[in-house]
Design an enzyme around this catalytic site. Structure first.
Site, PDB file in Angstrom:
ATOM      1  N   GLY A 165     124.792 -70.436   2.225  1.00 39.91           N
ATOM      2  CA  GLY A 165     124.429 -69.145   1.289  1.00 39.91           C
ATOM      3  C   GLY A 165     124.501 -69.921  -0.136  1.00 39.91           C
ATOM      4  O   GLY A 165     125.051 -70.782  -0.078  1.00 39.91           O
ATOM      5  N   CYS A 189     127.446 -74.738   6.920  1.00 32.09           N
ATOM      6  CA  CYS A 189     127.618 -74.965   5.457  1.00 32.09           C
ATOM      7  C   CYS A 189     128.257 -73.842   4.832  1.00 32.09           C
ATOM      8  O   CYS A 189     129.627 -73.947   4.915  1.00 32.09           O
ATOM      9  CB  CYS A 189     126.105 -74.834   4.789  1.00 32.09           C
ATOM     10  SG  CYS A 189     125.941 -75.663   3.206  1.00 32.09           S
ATOM     11  N   TYR A 190     127.738 -73.127   4.035  1.00 31.36           N
ATOM     12  CA  TYR A 190     128.712 -71.942   3.446  1.00 31.36           C
ATOM     13  C   TYR A 190     129.508 -71.326   4.596  1.00 31.36           C
ATOM     14  O   TYR A 190     130.814 -70.681   4.427  1.00 31.36           O
ATOM     15  CB  TYR A 190     127.856 -70.738   2.714  1.00 31.36           C
ATOM     16  CG  TYR A 190     128.643 -69.679   2.097  1.00 31.36           C
ATOM     17  CD1 TYR A 190     129.267 -69.872   0.981  1.00 31.36           C
ATOM     18  CD2 TYR A 190     128.808 -68.462   2.869  1.00 31.36           C
ATOM     19  CE1 TYR A 190     129.947 -68.581   0.252  1.00 31.36           C
ATOM     20  CE2 TYR A 190     129.458 -67.395   2.332  1.00 31.36           C
ATOM     21  CZ  TYR A 190     130.075 -67.543   0.971  1.00 31.36           C
ATOM     22  OH  TYR A 190     130.597 -66.345   0.683  1.00 31.36           O
ATOM     23  N   HIS A 196     122.991 -78.915   7.552  1.00 33.25           N
ATOM     24  CA  HIS A 196     122.200 -77.991   8.206  1.00 33.25           C
ATOM     25  C   HIS A 196     121.499 -78.350   9.520  1.00 33.25           C
ATOM     26  O   HIS A 196     120.293 -78.845   9.439  1.00 33.25           O
ATOM     27  CB  HIS A 196     121.021 -77.582   7.253  1.00 33.25           C
ATOM     28  CG  HIS A 196     121.632 -76.752   6.104  1.00 33.25           C
ATOM     29  ND1 HIS A 196     121.659 -75.267   6.152  1.00 33.25           N
ATOM     30  CD2 HIS A 196     122.233 -77.062   5.028  1.00 33.25           C
ATOM     31  CE1 HIS A 196     122.315 -74.945   5.114  1.00 33.25           C
ATOM     32  NE2 HIS A 196     122.679 -75.927   4.057  1.00 33.25           N
ATOM     33  N   GLU A 227     119.531 -76.425  11.441  1.00 32.16           N
ATOM     34  CA  GLU A 227     118.513 -75.560  11.838  1.00 32.16           C
ATOM     35  C   GLU A 227     117.339 -76.333  11.039  1.00 32.16           C
ATOM     36  O   GLU A 227     116.159 -76.047  11.566  1.00 32.16           O
ATOM     37  CB  GLU A 227     118.648 -74.171  11.234  1.00 32.16           C
ATOM     38  CG  GLU A 227     118.794 -73.948   9.621  1.00 32.16           C
ATOM     39  CD  GLU A 227     120.145 -74.221   9.016  1.00 32.16           C
ATOM     40  OE1 GLU A 227     120.958 -75.077   9.653  1.00 32.16           O
ATOM     41  OE2 GLU A 227     120.545 -73.541   7.914  1.00 32.16           O
ATOM     42  N   ASP A 254      96.916 -63.720  11.590  1.00 29.25           N
ATOM     43  CA  ASP A 254      97.909 -62.787  11.365  1.00 29.25           C
ATOM     44  C   ASP A 254      97.585 -61.084  11.660  1.00 29.25           C
ATOM     45  O   ASP A 254      98.063 -60.565  12.361  1.00 29.25           O
ATOM     46  CB  ASP A 254      98.620 -62.966   9.980  1.00 29.25           C
ATOM     47  CG  ASP A 254      98.719 -64.370   9.614  1.00 29.25           C
ATOM     48  OD1 ASP A 254      98.641 -65.151  10.613  1.00 29.25           O
ATOM     49  OD2 ASP A 254      99.085 -64.855   8.544  1.00 29.25           O
ATOM     50  N   LYS A 302     104.406 -68.837  12.045  1.00 36.26           N
ATOM     51  CA  LYS A 302     103.141 -69.112  12.463  1.00 36.26           C
ATOM     52  C   LYS A 302     102.605 -69.426  13.959  1.00 36.26           C
ATOM     53  O   LYS A 302     101.957 -68.694  14.560  1.00 36.26           O
ATOM     54  CB  LYS A 302     102.271 -70.166  11.384  1.00 36.26           C
ATOM     55  CG  LYS A 302     100.504 -69.781  11.523  1.00 36.26           C
ATOM     56  CD  LYS A 302     100.153 -68.651  10.751  1.00 36.26           C
ATOM     57  CE  LYS A 302      98.556 -68.826  10.595  1.00 36.26           C
ATOM     58  NZ  LYS A 302      98.371 -67.953   9.450  1.00 36.26           N
TER      59      LYS A 302
END
Ligand code: XMP
Length: 512
Positions: free
Chosen positions: A54, A81-82, A168, A170, A226, A368
């Site tokens: 965050g 992290c946060y 991070h 991710e 999409d 995507k």
């Protein structure tokens, strides 16, 4: 309700990326507002909690804090992290403002692999983005990894199943990041791997039905990936309650309208309304040569035509859209997160607000490549699911300068040749985009015994991963020769074909 990993969102732009990585591990997760009461998480069968990053400092007045009772639920927690700073703050450690903001690559040295780093190399490149850092461990914790700047870059309390990482995992730039997340999900939380594309479809179909009830949904179908996947998914959920509108703006490629009519109307039996507005678009575009002006006219005309067609369809409460997560990543807060709003997402020209339509966006949390997998699972053909990007203003920005029916026809025919050859050679799916551009320049040539004075077609074929940068594709010379030969022979009005060898930057992919 499947067993769930809860991702508490503290306003990180990466929260959806965490959710995406969890999906990659085939585990079901839900994003919750950071303040969700622990009791609700217990009720929902949560088997593990991930605290996102965050933008705030845990000490800031407006800092988002979780319900402290989440740490007493008896389920494992991973703070990122946060999130790890929150663990420090709530569980008796100390967090301080770091002198050196750590941003970008760092080197993680793993001292104790434990469950979180099981099976991973001991030295890894990781990606950081933080100002504050943990300076004192909370009781019960020990450090398991360090970076140059952070003696507590990774911490654990194995008794409670609490883990914290300052970097991070991710993001793509962290080596083995997804393996760390998988280790937490499977090794620490004992989560089941039972969440697949098929489950996503079933879950989303149920959610669409719940949202729409007996209402009607209108969707503007462009034929791109999409909107096509959104249409197929909505159709699976609500069948005839879905009406798709396809606007022929006269700036489409050869055979495009026919293809859409056949596939969605006849094959999928979708209620498809095709509106032929090509004359209106061309009239409004007459003598306009400035690219941004063209885009504005095309956008505004689309909205007007779409709006008119809605009126003819009758009462509608919902507007379906194929919005993907990257379209909203910088624009709105997902699940009420406090991320600062950077830009407002452009819905179809502000239509929903003006017409009081509610949005149905079944792909809103996907990326995507995930949308493509959903499309394949729904039975959409390869040429739709793996279609190259095509700009909204269509051939309008591929005829340089002012647009006429004659120029469009020449471009369409040349582009069809290129498309055929790209498909036949297999290069269509290997490059990012391949298309023709009409140049309003006449050059001299000879055809038979006659002198000709005809237009020029430029071939633009690029490789790219995200359209931010691109390189011209090194197509084999014999393929280029064939394309050029066919265009000059088969397309009346073209006397010369050139191949664009510019990269982006400095050139853009499109010519206008
Ligand atoms: P450029 O030309 O900026 O294009 O390098 C990057 C990507 O965006 C597409 N593009 C557009 N898409 N409306 C769209 O929907 C537009 O006005 C537009 N202009 C460019 C382009 O095809 C490429 O994939």
């Amino acid at each position: 309700m499947p067993q769930t990993i809860a991702v508490l969102d503290f306003g990180s732009q990466l929260t959806q990326v965490i959710a995406r990585r969890i999906r990659e591990c085939q585990v079901f997760s839900k994003i919750y507002h950071y303040s969700t009461p622990a009791a609700k998480l217990r009720e929902e069968g949560v088997v593990g909690i991930i605290l996102s990053g965050g933008p705030q400092s845990v000490y800031a007045k407006t800092a988002p804090h979780p319900d402290a009772a989440i740490f007493a639920l008896g389920v494992p927690v991973l703070g990122i992290c946060y999130g790890v700073q929150l663990m420090g703050h709530f569980l008796g450690g100390h967090v301080a403002h770091s002198k050196a903001r750590e941003y970008g690559h760092g080197h993680l040295a793993i001292q104790k692999p434990g469950k979180l780093f099981a099976g991973l190399p001991r030295k890894l490149r990781v990606w950081n983005s933080h100002g504050d850092k943990l300076t004192k461990l909370p009781p019960g914790f020990r450090a398991i990894g360090t970076t140059d700047n952070s003696p507590f870059a990774a911490i654990e309390d194995t008794k409670r199943g609490f883990y914290g990482i300052q970097f991070h995992p991710e993001v793509f730039h962290t080596e083995h990041g997804v393996d760390m997340i998988r280790n937490f999900l499977l090794g620490v939380c004992g989560a089941q791997q039972d969440w697949t594309t098929k489950d996503f479809i079933a879950h989303t179909v149920a959610a669409i039905r719940a949202q729409v009830g007996k209402g009607r949904v209108i969707l503007g179908l462009s034929g791109g990936v999409d909107s096509s996947v959104a249409a197929a998914l909505l159709h699976k959920a609500i069948g005839k309650q879905l009406t798709c509108v396809f606007v022929d703006n006269g700036l489409l490629r050869k055979g495009e309208r026919d293809y859409v009519e056949k596939l969605y109307g006849r094959h999928f039996h979708i209620d498809l309304r095709v509106v032929d507005a090509s004359k209106l678009f061309l009239r409004r575009l007459k003598d306009v040569s400035e690219p941004e002006q063209k885009r504005k006219i095309i956008g505004a005309t689309f909205v007007a035509v779409f709006e008119k067609s809605l009126k003819s369809i009758g009462h509608t409460e919902f507007l379906g859209q194929g919005t993907l997560y990257p379209d909203v990543i910088e624009s709105v807060s997902i699940a009420g997160n406090p991320a600062s709003l950077i830009k407002t997402h452009h819905n179809v020209g502000g239509l929903p607000a003006r017409m009081k339509l509610k949005l149905v966006e079944p792909l809103r949390e996907l990326f995507k490549d995930e949308v493509r997998r959903v499309g394949e699972a729904l039975g959409l053909p390869r040429e739709v699911v793996w279609r190259q990007p095509f700009p909204g203003p269509g051939l309008g920005v591929r005829v340089m300068g002012d647009i006429t029916a004659e120029k469009l026809e020449i471009l369409r025919n040349a582009d069809a040749v290129l498309h055929e050859e790209m498909m036949a050679s297999g290069f269509y799916y290997k490059v990012w985009q391949s298309f023709c551009v009409f140049l309003p320049v006449k050059t001299v040539g000879v055809f038979g015994d006659e002198r000709t004075y005809d237009y020029v077609i430029a071939l633009r074929v690029v490789e790219s991963t995200d359209a931010m940068t691109a390189d011209w594709a090194k197509l084999p010379h014999d393929l280029l020769q064939k394309i050029s030969g066919r265009i000059t022979n088969e397309v009346r009005g073209v006397g010369r074909v050139v191949f664009d060898i510019s990269s982006k930057p400095p050139a853009t992919i499109e010519w206008e």
